[in-house]
Design an enzyme around this catalytic site. Structure first.
Site, PDB file in Angstrom:
ATOM      1  N   CYS A   1       1.707 -14.407  24.855  1.00 58.19           N
ATOM      2  CA  CYS A   1       1.077 -14.590  26.173  1.00 58.19           C
ATOM      3  C   CYS A   1       1.061 -16.063  26.519  1.00 58.19           C
ATOM      4  CB  CYS A   1      -0.360 -14.106  26.160  1.00 58.19           C
ATOM      5  SG  CYS A   1      -0.486 -12.405  25.744  1.00 58.19           S
TER       6      CYS A   1
ATOM      7  N   SER B   1      -0.290  -6.458  29.719  1.00 60.99           N
ATOM      8  CA  SER B   1       0.182  -6.935  31.021  1.00 60.99           C
ATOM      9  C   SER B   1      -0.956  -6.902  32.050  1.00 60.99           C
ATOM     10  CB  SER B   1       1.308  -6.032  31.514  1.00 60.99           C
ATOM     11  OG  SER B   1       0.777  -4.757  31.816  1.00 60.99           O
TER      12      SER B   1
ATOM     13  N   GLY C   1      -4.050  -4.282  32.671  1.00 59.62           N
ATOM     14  CA  GLY C   1      -5.417  -4.789  32.787  1.00 59.62           C
ATOM     15  C   GLY C   1      -6.100  -4.301  34.052  1.00 59.62           C
TER      16      GLY C   1
ATOM     17  N   GLU D   1      -7.405  -9.894  28.436  1.00 66.26           N
ATOM     18  CA  GLU D   1      -6.534 -11.005  28.043  1.00 66.26           C
ATOM     19  C   GLU D   1      -5.128 -10.572  28.422  1.00 66.26           C
ATOM     20  OE1 GLU D   1      -4.271 -13.344  26.860  1.00 66.26           O
ATOM     21  OE2 GLU D   1      -4.509 -12.752  24.760  1.00 66.26           O
TER      22      GLU D   1
HETATM   23  C1  UN1 Z   1      -1.100 -13.803  22.614  1.00 64.36           C
HETATM   24  O1  UN1 Z   1       0.038 -14.193  22.814  1.00 64.36           O
HETATM   25  O2  UN1 Z   1      -1.535 -12.744  23.061  1.00 64.36           O
HETATM   26  O3  UN1 Z   1      -2.321 -19.332  21.084  1.00 64.36           O
HETATM   27  C2  UN1 Z   1      -2.025 -14.507  21.738  1.00 64.36           C
HETATM   28  C3  UN1 Z   1      -1.503 -18.603  20.533  1.00 64.36           C
HETATM   29  C4  UN1 Z   1      -2.009 -17.581  19.544  1.00 64.36           C
HETATM   30  C5  UN1 Z   1      -2.420 -16.344  20.217  1.00 64.36           C
HETATM   31  C6  UN1 Z   1      -1.539 -15.835  21.285  1.00 64.36           C
HETATM   32  N1  UN1 Z   1      -3.063 -18.098  18.757  1.00 64.36           N
HETATM   33  O4  UN1 Z   1      -0.323 -18.659  20.765  1.00 64.36           O
END
Ligand code: UN1
Length: 504
Positions: free
Chosen positions: A293, A238, A242, A259
């Site tokens: 994410c 989150s 971070g 990330e």
């Molecule tokens: C994530 O959700 O942290 O692009 C990574 C994507 C995957 C990676 C997601 N290759 O959905």
């Protein structure tokens, strides 16, 4: 046939050749989101254990940095081969521990294999520059050197791939790695890591500090991030997490690779191939039960097709197969846990209170009292306000109309995060504008595909509260190395730069 998921995990560990899990009564409880069953009770690593791992990594660095990079690549090649050999049990383990459908579990393992292969090639490609010097008989170079121990903090939703993106690169770049997996998915970490240990043994590498896993909750991560031996912290999770990591790293002058969250949007223009767009939207919005994410959270639809698109989506949402992620045909598995379910319901309640039209999102009677299956939610939004501006890590798709492309792009960019984005259009002007300097402000901008499901070849990450880091492909390897500028004088005079005269 194992009759419980914990027995399945035991037998998967056996197949992979990982050390059997020892139960600790007071240990960290790991549950399967499939039925809430306890899979293991793991010993938590104390702070002094974390410190010991960091110091071992520092020691291993002194050796590993001088091993030729292609030989370091050989270790990653062995790891990749073992992961390929055990793709099925590893994918299954991800499904059992994280709850994503088996297809996606296998896809995640494939990402591990892919990044290993990328890193093996990279191990012969850690190239620098030769730059023109202003001085006669001088040479100016840029070279890349190993950095030092790398801490990797990974999230529950990609319990293997995120480590691999970082570790495969860090290892070929000459750095030891220390992995703090999510406390919700440490079993995937232990299993994958066992294959690296096997690979080291096969190569006769007797450097236990080269790679380790530390198990525990937030305090374990904190101890790791704060340790002076660590040179780079790569953290996925989150934005709040971070920020905490970033503050500690700033105070100790460590590098970070963050990330963090995403509140990703897709623009659906009237010229788009609607069937293709609906598939892309559905995969990105409900895949992984909305727990990527890169999950699509906001759909910005042209007013001329808004009602039609909404009706089509309602039908899809009504019929999308939800259930046991191990069962073929299921497309949406459970949420990770009760807290995640509660956050989703709170968000939906707020939306209702604010007058938004919420479709679906209810809990389904699957699995039992300790598992949380929901029908993904669709929320009609007249404008971009309230919870739509935040990331709720659950399958909620906001659908919002737009009139002009200016407005659509402003909506796309009008949130705090900047990870992924896409536009569905057959109009070249719109597509190129979206990808250009006045278009999407995200780290990932796609045309005619959804926001999720990136390949490893590109750099992965985003801007603003997503943290700014880039992992995986392209030149992300440079994060894991020390850039050195070298000036070499091969003449017999000592001319100074900028023409300075300084004769003694
Ligand atoms: C994530 O959700 O942290 O692009 C990574 C994507 C995957 C990676 C997601 N290759 O959905």
């Amino acid at each position: 046939m194992p009759d419980s998921l914990s027995q399945s995990v035991e037998s998967l560990f056996q197949q992979i050749g990982a050390a059997p899990l020892r139960a600790h009564d007071e240990g960290l409880v790991v549950r399967s989101p499939i039925d809430g069953a306890v899979l293991a009770k793991l010993e938590r690593d104390a702070r002094h254990v974390v410190a010991a791992r960091a110091l071992e990594a520092e020691g291993a660095f002194l050796i590993w940095r001088s091993v030729p990079a292609p030989e370091r690549g050989h270790l990653v090649r062995l790891l990749g081969e073992k992961v390929r050999e055990h793709k099925q049990p590893l994918g299954r383990l991800i499904s059992i521990e994280m709850g994503k459908i088996l297809q996606e579990g296998l896809g995640e393992v494939q990402e591990v294999i892919d990044i290993c292969e990328f890193a093996v090639g990279l191990s012969r490609q850690l190239y620098g520059l030769s730059i023109a010097s202003e001085r006669a008989e001088h040479k100016l170079l840029e070279t890349w050197q190993p950095l030092g121990p790398v801490a990797i903090i990974s999230a529950f939703n990609f319990p293997m791939a995120v480590w691999a993106w970082n570790a495969a690169l860090a290892l070929v770049c000459g750095n030891p790695v220390i992995w703090k997996p999510s406390e919700k998915t440490p079993l995937s970490a232990l299993a994958l890591h066992a294959l690296l240990v096997q690979s080291m043994r096969e190569m006769g590498i007797d450097l236990p500090g080269l790679s380790s896993v530390v198990v525990g909750e937030r305090d374990v991560g904190e101890a790791l991030v704060a340790h002076p031996a660590v040179r780079l912290v790569s953290a996925t999770g989150s934005s709040t997490m971070g920020l905490a990591v970033g503050e500690v790293c700033a105070r100790t002058f460590k590098r970070t690779l963050l990330e963090l969250g995403g509140n990703n949007a897709a623009i659906l223009a009237p010229s788009a191939n609607l069937e293709l767009a609906l598939r892309g939207i559905t995969f990105s919005a409900v895949g992984t039960a909305g727990q990527r994410c890169t999950t699509l959270r906001r759909l910005i639809v042209h007013t001329s097709i808004y009602r039609h698109v909404l009706d089509r989506l309602k039908t899809i949402y009504q019929t999308v197969p939800i259930g046991d992620p191990l069962k073929p045909g299921t497309l949406v598995g459970p949420l990770i846990d009760a807290a995640s379910f509660a956050r989703m319901q709170e968000t939906l309640a707020t939306l209702r209170a604010q007058g938004a039209q919420v479709h679906f999102g209810e809990r389904l009677e699957i699995g039992g009292p300790d598992s949380f299956y929901v029908r993904p939610a669709l929320v009609e939004m007249a404008s971009q306000t309230g919870p739509m501006l935040e990331e709720t890590f659950a399958p909620i798709l906001y659908v919002c109309p737009y009139e002009s492309m200016d407005e659509a792009i402003a909506l796309n960019n009008g949130v705090k995060h900047g990870l992924s984005s896409s536009i569905f259009t057959a109009n070249l002007y719109e597509a190129e504008r979206f990808l250009g300097p006045a278009g999407s402000d995200c780290g990932i901008a796609n045309v005619n595909i959804g926001t999720s499901g990136a390949e490893i070849g590109g750099a992965f990450g985003g801007e603003k509260e997503t943290g700014g880091g880039r992992e995986s492909g392209s030149d992300a390897w440079k994060n894991y190395m020390r850039r050195a500028t070298n000036t070499i004088n091969y003449g017999h005079a000592l001319p100074l730069a900028q023409g300075i005269q300084f004769d003694v």
